[in-house]
Write a protein that holds these residues in place. Structure first.
Motif, mmCIF file in Angstrom:
data_model
loop_
_atom_site.group_PDB
_atom_site.id
_atom_site.type_symbol
_atom_site.label_atom_id
_atom_site.label_comp_id
_atom_site.label_asym_id
_atom_site.label_seq_id
_atom_site.Cartn_x
_atom_site.Cartn_y
_atom_site.Cartn_z
ATOM 1 N N GLN A 161 0.902 -1.167 -0.077
ATOM 2 C CA GLN A 161 0.007 0.111 -0.130
ATOM 3 C C GLN A 161 0.897 1.259 -0.042
ATOM 4 O O GLN A 161 0.557 2.339 -0.434
ATOM 5 N N GLU B 231 -0.153 -3.919 10.489
ATOM 6 C CA GLU B 231 -0.563 -4.147 9.143
ATOM 7 C C GLU B 231 -2.103 -4.176 8.889
ATOM 8 O O GLU B 231 -2.664 -3.658 7.925
ATOM 9 N N GLN B 232 -2.576 -5.082 9.582
ATOM 10 C CA GLN B 232 -4.082 -5.521 9.515
ATOM 11 C C GLN B 232 -4.900 -4.063 9.889
ATOM 12 O O GLN B 232 -5.890 -3.695 9.271
ATOM 13 N N ARG C 264 -6.883 2.482 6.110
ATOM 14 C CA ARG C 264 -7.066 2.941 4.713
ATOM 15 C C ARG C 264 -8.115 2.750 4.083
ATOM 16 O O ARG C 264 -8.470 3.439 3.261
ATOM 17 N N THR C 265 -8.992 1.954 4.541
ATOM 18 C CA THR C 265 -10.232 1.383 3.551
ATOM 19 C C THR C 265 -11.303 2.290 4.240
ATOM 20 O O THR C 265 -12.152 2.828 3.507
ATOM 21 N N ALA D 277 -4.363 -1.330 7.233
ATOM 22 C CA ALA D 277 -5.313 -1.627 6.263
ATOM 23 C C ALA D 277 -6.958 -1.342 6.494
ATOM 24 O O ALA D 277 -7.501 -0.698 5.423
ATOM 25 N N TYR D 278 -7.208 -1.604 7.650
ATOM 26 C CA TYR D 278 -8.439 -1.153 8.107
ATOM 27 C C TYR D 278 -8.782 0.460 7.888
ATOM 28 O O TYR D 278 -9.672 0.787 7.512
#
Length: 287
Positions: free
Chosen positions: A134, A187-188, A194-195, A191-192
């Motif tokens: 990302q 990282e998880q 960013r979404t 990612a959350y």
């Protein structure tokens, strides 16, 4: 693994980049001796390319650097809709691959030379998986946004700076680390965020989404990224805002709301603190 060796200084130089939406059946162009390096980074789907008799399947999160002195062609068409970035770069210094050396410059020095450049070798895998996909995508998005302002000195300078940061991402793919529990959690969480960056932040919702306690998430993100979840989200929102300021003529208030800020004044304050200038001034330097 094929390794490309770049002798620096000088640093490799960014030329131009873009993003391509390749529908099912589309193929990468057939090219011979194009004279520049062609970096392909796949965001979604898979791209099939052959170079020097070796076939590469470049799937999401991976990359391939096509050499300037070889023949590459599509192995087959895309089997699904594919989204990928392409970037052309060159180097004025030496580079080598599998014993082929284009420069007679000395690549390593046994001691520092006080009055001359100290050449060293940067190793980049020709093909590999991005350690932080990302982050690389964000850098490539920023580069693509700057292309339309390429005639401005500030834009040209920023392009080279961003490319060097992207190049570091490629070198980091040499030795991917074994993921630790805290890095997986961080990282998880990233990612959350960013979404869901447009939504109001709730630590409980973040924790429930990735099945970790909010306190543990905060500790992991601080260790992995050097910031809290809220700080990470704020930084990401401002990076998204920078793209909108470059790519659109929408008002500052519209941009602020689109990236998740409820108040334009707070957005301006946060933006100025991170970038050292107001959103309006940031936009004006590229116009």
């Amino acid at each position: 693994m094929t390794i490309l060796h770049f002798t620096v200084p000088p640093l490799p130089e960014y030329i131009i980049s873009g993003i391509t939406e390749a529908p099912e059946g589309a193929k990468h162009p057939n090219r011979r001796n194009i004279g520049v390096f062609d970096l392909l980074v796949v965001c979604k789907g898979c791209l099939y390319v052959t170079e020097n008799g070796r076939a590469f399947d470049i799937d999401a999160g991976s990359f391939l650097i096509l050499r300037p002195d070889t023949h590459h062609f599509p192995t087959q068409g895309c089997t699904v809709d594919t989204l990928y970035y392409w970037l052309h770069f060159q180097t004025s210094g030496g580079w080598s691959s599998e014993g082929y050396n284009t420069s007679s410059k000395k690549e390593e020095l046994s001691e520092l030379q006080p009055f001359s450049p100290n050449y060293f070798t940067v190793k980049v895998p020709q093909y590999g998986n991005l350690r932080q996909p990302q982050k690389a995508f964000d850098l490539l998005d920023s580069l693509a946004a700057l292309v339309q302002n390429g005639h401005k000195v500030q834009s040209l300078w920023q392009q080279q700076v961003l490319f060097q940061e992207l190049f570091e991402q490629l070198t980091a793919a040499m030795d991917p680390p074994i993921s630790s529990p805290h890095s997986i959690c961080a990282e998880q969480a990233a990612a959350y965020l960013r979404t869901h960056y447009r939504e109001n932040f709730r630590a409980q919702a973040l924790g429930e989404s990735i099945n970790f306690h909010p306190v543990y998430i905060a500790r992991c993100m601080q260790k992995e990224f050097g910031c809290s979840p809220v700080e990470y989200l704020l930084h990401y929102r401002i990076e998204k805002a920078k793209l909108l300021l470059l790519q659109t003529d929408h008002t500052i208030s519209w941009v602020a709301e689109d990236v998740g800020f409820n108040h334009a004044a707070y957005f301006t304050s946060c933006f100025s603190k991170q970038e050292g200038m107001s959103p309006r001034k940031y936009r004006q330097q590229f116009s």
